[in-house]
Design an enzyme around this catalytic site. Structure first.
Site: not given
Ligand SMILES: [Mg+2]
Length: 420
Positions: A9, A110-111
């Site tokens: 993350d 973003d993960e």
């Molecule tokens: Mg994040």
């Protein structure tokens, strides 16, 4: 150990990505000064999408208007969002992850989840491996990530959310009592504000208390479907596999945050047309049609309202979607209070050719219209595929003077990602 899953993350993704680009140009590091991503700095409009830790100290909150944030901190540096940069950074860190893990699932921009099950001969030490991936991303790309390690996607994701930034955490099943049970229920994945309140009202404050609660008692409070999943999650139970291929989309949606508040029906309809155009184009590309059209609006005070309609035939042309959306908007937006966001969603998809043929209910004339719409859409889609999306704009969109199409075309992929 059953499975071995990592959740990677990016720490405050939008802000770090912009910060990294500016640092490379020799500009101040946004992470070290009061700063935020959002709106456009000249117009002082729009909302805060992400903020730095120094900005947090001025009590600036995600989702609040830029104007308000500037009152709290007049020296705030504001950077406009740049989805092109975000997709490039997203791809870069996921490529590094793919170089290590046999299976990578993109969870959002973003993960991602990495499945290392069965790799103990190649990677005997999971924690050392997590540090290696984290440090490589930081050193090669210039931004930091958290890595969570667990035996399920749930536990890996919970673990990556522990202390930030630039950290590795484990939440193995044997660690659940000690590391997860004492956390507030709000911290459990997918427990929202309203569920938290309902649980707190009956004295359930921690994840451990939720885990021990009677399932039938929970069903009375949260409804059948939600309570089973939440109860499982509270007990650390999650069997869902890490999937390298994204699932078929359940629907298509697109929304636009409006730079100028919209107050009149003509402008609002022009935006609906642009949204219909963009959202149907993506659906057509996948060969799908939708039985359900929904419209969402958000007022300046962030109150959001939606309205949807189930159709007897599935549709896929810009005009058909636009006509339904226009009706929905008229029914939904009677007070004409200014809007800051508008969106369209298409759900209940079908890929069956026959889903679209019950059009006789619109009469023969309509059928002809529909054939013409289909032909027009095909031509426009082909031109766009060849020359890029700004080549063709619909008459009404251009007339409104708003360059909406350009604005949200950049967002489409991100949004598709988020809604999948
Ligand atoms: Mg994040």
């Amino acid at each position: 150990m059953d499975r071995l899953i990592f959740h990677v993350d990016v720490n405050s993704a939008f802000l770090s990505w912009e910060a990294m680009r500016r640092v490379k140009r020799g500009e101040p590091d946004l992470r070290l000064i009061p700063s935020c991503i959002g709106g456009s700095p000249e117009s002082r409009k729009g909302v805060v999408l992400a903020k730095s830790i120094p900005a947090k100290k001025f009590n600036i909150k995600t989702g609040e208007p830029i104007a308000l944030a500037l009152r709290k901190c007049p020296s705030l540096t504001i950077a406009p969002p740049d989805f092109k940069l975000y997709s490039a950074c997203s791809k870069a860190f996921k490529d590094i992850c793919r170089a290590y893990a046999p299976v990578v699932e993109e969870f959002s921009i973003d993960e991602c989840f990495l499945d290392f099950t069965g790799t103990e001969r190649i990677y005997p030490d999971p924690i050392a491996l997590a540090y290696e991936i984290k440090d490589k991303i930081r050193d090669e790309l210039g931004f930091t990530v958290n890595v969570g390690i667990g035996e399920s996607k749930l536990c890996a994701k919970m673990a990556s959310d522990f202390e930030k930034p630039d950290k590795v955490h484990t939440l193995y099943n044997s660690e659940i009592p000690q590391k997860m049970c004492g956390l507030p229920v709000r911290d459990l994945l997918f427990v929202g504000g309203s569920a938290t309140k309902k649980l707190n009202d009956v004295g359930i404050r921690t994840i451990g208390e939720l885990a021990k609660a009677d399932i039938n008692f929970l069903k009375g409070i949260l409804g059948n479907k939600n309570s089973i999943q939440m109860h499982n999650y509270a007990n650390g139970i999650d069997q869902s596999p890490v999937r390298s291929q994204p699932e078929e989309p359940k629907g298509y949606s697109n929304s636009v945050t409006l730079e100028d508040d919209v107050r009149d029906a003509e402008t609002a309809n022009a935006i609906l047309l642009a949204l219909s155009d963009s959202v149907t184009r993506h659906m057509r590309r996948d060969g799908a049609r939708a039985f359900n059209v929904g419209v969402t609006i958000r007022y300046l005070d962030f109150k959001t309202r939606s309205h949807q309609r189930q159709l007897s035939a599935a549709i896929d042309t810009t005009n058909a979607v636009y006509e339904v959306a226009k009706q929905l908007l008229a029914e939904l937006w009677r007070d004409h209070r200014p809007l800051r966001l508008m969106g369209i969603s298409l759900t209940n998809l079908s890929k069956e050719e026959s889903a679209g043929v019950q059009l006789s209910l619109f009469g023969e004339e309509q059928q002809l219209d529909n054939k013409r719409d289909e032909a027009l859409d095909k031509t426009v889609d082909a031109l766009r595929g060849k020359f890029g999306s700004s080549i063709v704009q619909r008459g009404t969109v251009m007339k409104s003077g708003l360059n909406v199409a350009r604005k949200f075309n950049g967002e489409t992929d991100l949004q598709k990602n988020c809604h999948n």
